[in-house]
Design an enzyme around this catalytic site. Structure first.
Site, PDB file in Angstrom:
ATOM      1  N   ASP A 167     -13.065   5.682  11.671  1.00  0.00           N
ATOM      2  CA  ASP A 167     -11.914   4.882  11.248  1.00  0.00           C
ATOM      3  C   ASP A 167     -11.263   5.477   9.996  1.00  0.00           C
ATOM      4  OD1 ASP A 167     -10.137   2.822  11.768  1.00  0.00           O
ATOM      5  OD2 ASP A 167     -11.272   1.326  10.644  1.00  0.00           O
TER       6      ASP A 167
ATOM      7  N   ASP B 299     -27.229  13.784  15.516  1.00  0.00           N
ATOM      8  CA  ASP B 299     -28.134  14.858  15.123  1.00  0.00           C
ATOM      9  C   ASP B 299     -27.518  16.212  15.468  1.00  0.00           C
ATOM     10  OD1 ASP B 299     -28.659  15.464  17.850  1.00  0.00           O
ATOM     11  OD2 ASP B 299     -30.251  13.956  17.891  1.00  0.00           O
TER      12      ASP B 299
END
Length: 185
Positions: free
Chosen positions: A52, A78
């Site tokens: 966002d 990851d």
């Protein structure tokens, strides 16, 4: 923060705040946001995808230094996976197309959002800016101006001639590359 958020300073009704957003300050804000995203994507132990990135989620301190905020929608990734498939969350107009349409989330989604925000910073206009009723979004107008070879028309008229056209063109071209490249996954 002392100077609220970038959207209030840039797009708000308080003219005093916008007057302080000189070209050097705007350029500094763009660079600081880019550095913040580089940290989230490359230097953190886990890749952090904000989801966002927008002007209201960039806080400005007393020196107009930019701080990325509101990590409520952030996802951790990851090093082994290139993207995440997830439910869509964020703000329409700042979401990369591959994320908005298919839920494919990668750091490129933040890069796209940065491109939109850099256009806002240079132009002084919100992403949903309509130019003469012809274009629905600032990004669309920017691509049309680029095709015409008149990209500097995007520069905020409030800056007058108090900006470097070379630096402004560089930021605008980087913004368009961010928006274009991120949308071509």
């Amino acid at each position: 923060m002392a100077n609220n958020c970038l959207s209030q300073a840039l797009l708000g009704t308080i003219k005093v705040s916008k007057a302080k957003l000189t070209w050097p300050v705007r350029l500094k804000i763009c660079i600081e946001i880019a550095r913040g995203l580089a940290y989230l994507h490359e230097e953190s132990h886990l890749t952090i995808i904000h989801r966002d990135i927008k002007a209201s989620n960039v806080l400005l301190d007393e020196n107009f230094s930019a701080k990325i905020s509101d990590f409520g929608l952030a996802k951790l990734n990851d090093e082994e996976s290139t993207h995440i498939i997830t439910r869509i969350a964020g703000t329409v107009g700042y979401m990369a197309p591959e994320y908005a349409m298919r839920g494919i989330l990668s750091p490129k989604a933040n890069v796209y959002s940065f491109g939109i925000m850099a256009l806002e910073i240079v132009s002084g206009k919100g992403n949903n800016y309509t130019h003469n009723g012809e274009y629905d979004y600032l990004l669309e107008w920017a691509f049309i101006l680029q095709e015409k070879g008149s990209l500097l028309e995007l520069v905020d008229p409030d800056l007058g001639t108090e900006y470097s056209s070379e630096e402004a063109l560089t930021v605008l071209r980087v913004a368009l590359l961010c928006a274009d490249a991120a949308s071509k996954l």
